[in-house]
Motif scaffolding. Structure first.
Motif, PDB file in Angstrom:
ATOM      1  N   GLY A 173       0.772  -1.238   0.000  1.00 56.30           N
ATOM      2  CA  GLY A 173       0.000   0.000   0.000  1.00 56.30           C
ATOM      3  C   GLY A 173       0.798   1.281   0.000  1.00 56.30           C
ATOM      4  O   GLY A 173       0.216   2.367  -0.106  1.00 56.30           O
ATOM      5  N   LYS A 209      -5.798  -3.712  -6.075  1.00 56.10           N
ATOM      6  CA  LYS A 209      -5.947  -3.351  -4.673  1.00 56.10           C
ATOM      7  C   LYS A 209      -4.734  -3.849  -3.902  1.00 56.10           C
ATOM      8  O   LYS A 209      -4.186  -4.920  -4.190  1.00 56.10           O
ATOM      9  CB  LYS A 209      -7.204  -3.992  -4.086  1.00 56.10           C
ATOM     10  CG  LYS A 209      -8.510  -3.406  -4.584  1.00 56.10           C
ATOM     11  CD  LYS A 209      -9.697  -4.099  -3.906  1.00 56.10           C
ATOM     12  CE  LYS A 209     -11.014  -3.511  -4.366  1.00 56.10           C
ATOM     13  NZ  LYS A 209     -12.179  -4.180  -3.710  1.00 56.10           N
ATOM     14  N   SER A 210      -4.318  -3.083  -2.915  1.00 57.99           N
ATOM     15  CA  SER A 210      -3.215  -3.513  -2.065  1.00 57.99           C
ATOM     16  C   SER A 210      -3.689  -4.613  -1.115  1.00 57.99           C
ATOM     17  O   SER A 210      -4.898  -4.872  -0.989  1.00 57.99           O
ATOM     18  CB  SER A 210      -2.671  -2.333  -1.255  1.00 57.99           C
ATOM     19  OG  SER A 210      -3.599  -1.973  -0.229  1.00 57.99           O
ATOM     20  N   HIS A 268      -6.031  -3.070   1.275  1.00 56.91           N
ATOM     21  CA  HIS A 268      -7.347  -2.832   0.690  1.00 56.91           C
ATOM     22  C   HIS A 268      -8.237  -4.066   0.807  1.00 56.91           C
ATOM     23  O   HIS A 268      -9.405  -3.961   1.210  1.00 56.91           O
ATOM     24  CB  HIS A 268      -7.217  -2.444  -0.793  1.00 56.91           C
ATOM     25  CG  HIS A 268      -6.626  -1.100  -1.018  1.00 56.91           C
ATOM     26  ND1 HIS A 268      -5.994  -0.754  -2.197  1.00 56.91           N
ATOM     27  CD2 HIS A 268      -6.560   0.006  -0.234  1.00 56.91           C
ATOM     28  CE1 HIS A 268      -5.572   0.490  -2.127  1.00 56.91           C
ATOM     29  NE2 HIS A 268      -5.895   0.973  -0.943  1.00 56.91           N
ATOM     30  N   ASP A 308     -11.651  -4.753   2.800  1.00 52.43           N
ATOM     31  CA  ASP A 308     -12.870  -5.297   2.199  1.00 52.43           C
ATOM     32  C   ASP A 308     -13.507  -6.324   3.124  1.00 52.43           C
ATOM     33  O   ASP A 308     -14.729  -6.349   3.302  1.00 52.43           O
ATOM     34  CB  ASP A 308     -12.552  -5.958   0.854  1.00 52.43           C
ATOM     35  CG  ASP A 308     -12.315  -4.952  -0.264  1.00 52.43           C
ATOM     36  OD1 ASP A 308     -12.655  -3.768  -0.097  1.00 52.43           O
ATOM     37  OD2 ASP A 308     -11.784  -5.377  -1.315  1.00 52.43           O
ATOM     38  N   SER A 310     -14.209   1.529   0.348  1.00 42.10           N
ATOM     39  CA  SER A 310     -13.522   1.667  -0.939  1.00 42.10           C
ATOM     40  C   SER A 310     -13.277   3.124  -1.337  1.00 42.10           C
ATOM     41  O   SER A 310     -12.333   3.403  -2.089  1.00 42.10           O
ATOM     42  CB  SER A 310     -14.305   0.947  -2.038  1.00 42.10           C
ATOM     43  OG  SER A 310     -15.620   1.465  -2.151  1.00 42.10           O
ATOM     44  N   TYR A 318      -9.722   4.174  -0.701  1.00 42.36           N
ATOM     45  CA  TYR A 318      -8.604   3.458  -1.310  1.00 42.36           C
ATOM     46  C   TYR A 318      -7.878   4.378  -2.289  1.00 42.36           C
ATOM     47  O   TYR A 318      -8.438   4.796  -3.303  1.00 42.36           O
ATOM     48  CB  TYR A 318      -9.080   2.211  -2.043  1.00 42.36           C
ATOM     49  CG  TYR A 318      -9.750   1.173  -1.175  1.00 42.36           C
ATOM     50  CD1 TYR A 318      -9.761   1.286   0.215  1.00 42.36           C
ATOM     51  CD2 TYR A 318     -10.361   0.060  -1.741  1.00 42.36           C
ATOM     52  CE1 TYR A 318     -10.370   0.331   1.007  1.00 42.36           C
ATOM     53  CE2 TYR A 318     -10.969  -0.910  -0.947  1.00 42.36           C
ATOM     54  CZ  TYR A 318     -10.976  -0.768   0.418  1.00 42.36           C
ATOM     55  OH  TYR A 318     -11.590  -1.714   1.208  1.00 42.36           O
ATOM     56  N   HIS A 360      -1.595   4.933   1.554  1.00 47.72           N
ATOM     57  CA  HIS A 360      -2.839   4.950   2.315  1.00 47.72           C
ATOM     58  C   HIS A 360      -2.758   5.997   3.423  1.00 47.72           C
ATOM     59  O   HIS A 360      -1.718   6.160   4.065  1.00 47.72           O
ATOM     60  CB  HIS A 360      -3.095   3.576   2.934  1.00 47.72           C
ATOM     61  CG  HIS A 360      -4.302   3.526   3.820  1.00 47.72           C
ATOM     62  ND1 HIS A 360      -5.588   3.602   3.323  1.00 47.72           N
ATOM     63  CD2 HIS A 360      -4.424   3.440   5.173  1.00 47.72           C
ATOM     64  CE1 HIS A 360      -6.446   3.548   4.327  1.00 47.72           C
ATOM     65  NE2 HIS A 360      -5.776   3.455   5.461  1.00 47.72           N
TER      66      HIS A 360
END
Length: 276
Positions: free
Chosen positions: A135, A162-163, A166, A170, A181, A184, A190
């Motif tokens: 991230g 997505k990292s 992330h 989720d 989201s 993100y 981040h």
């Protein structure tokens, strides 16, 4: 005096003219021919091997992080715990490598430093990919890899994914009936969000109700803990060997590395500790 032991007498395979050997399986011939010092300095071999072995460990870290991210995305959380533990231990091994490199003195490094040209560890595409996967995404660092189109493309593709954090968020959001989201940042590091911190706080306040998320959070903290130690030891090793000289790649050296110590990968997981 006893006779020398012959493994063949115990059934060991001794001829490998037509069989795959240990060296064949590991491709050791090419691996062990990859150390090509550019100077006559004794310690350049240490420098090369330390960095090559670090790159091998980072390759494994990428392998594990890729599988961990896919597992989280697919809702298979428990197998991910072992993968994240393994990545943390990989960084423990990488930490140990600094202990070996620190046996080299400034004068020993100076003996071959000019032979490195502009090459520098901050140019490692595997390290950059690990940071992107976790991230910490700095688009300025992509330029370093433009001369290698395939590697550059791989990093650009990583930014579109997505990292790891992330996909962990989720899972957190799905359990809490929330959607994070909008927070993100695909092309930037981040940034901590109160809503995310508060959601993690709920997990920590009643861990028995969300045990998988509780354990996931601790695995992420453990990973970042070892990652931070690796960065810190990198700083102290560089300061011990070159002091406050500029890095071979043109960075400010120790000052640049100290700036990296300020980066938090999973900030809400650290903030929540002061909230409970």
């Amino acid at each position: 005096m006893t006779d020398a032991y012959d493994p063949a007498s115990d059934g060991a395979q001794m001829s490998y003219a037509r069989e795959m050997s240990y060296g064949d399986y590991l491709a050791l011939e090419g691996l062990l021919e990859g150390q090509k010092p550019l100077s006559d300095a004794h310690d350049e071999m240490l420098f090369i091997i330390q960095h090559q072995t670090s790159e091998l460990w980072m390759r494994l870290a990428i392998h594990e992080l890729t599988a961990a991210r896919a597992g989280l995305a697919g809702g298979e959380i428990r197998p991910v715990f072992k993968m994240l533990t393994r990545v943390a231990r990989i960084f423990e091994q990488l930490n140990g490598a600094w202990d070996v490199l620190r046996t080299m003195t400034p004068s020993e490094y100076t003996a071959f430093r000019d032979d490195l040209g502009k090459s520098s560890g901050f140019q490692s595409h595997q390290y950059r990919r690990i940071e992107f996967m976790l991230g910490n995404r700095n688009m300025a660092m992509l330029k370093v890899h433009e001369h290698r189109p395939a590697l550059h493309a791989a990093l650009v593709a990583e930014v579109a994914e997505k990292s790891l954090y992330h996909v962990a968020l989720d899972r957190l959001g799905a359990a809490m009936g929330l959607d994070f989201s909008e927070h993100y940042r695909m092309e930037a590091p981040h940034q901590a969000q109160d809503a995310i911190r508060d959601a993690w706080a709920r997990v920590y306040e009643t861990p028995q109700e969300q045990w998988e998320l509780y354990e996931l959070a601790e695995k992420l903290v453990d990973l970042e803990d070892y990652f931070r130690r690796w960065r810190f030891n990198h700083v102290t090793t560089v300061e011990r060997i070159i002091g406050f000289k500029r890095g071979t790649g043109g960075t400010s050296g120790v000052q640049y590395l100290r700036r990296m110590l300020e980066v938090e990968l999973f900030p809400e997981l650290w903030q929540v500790r002061g909230q409970l």
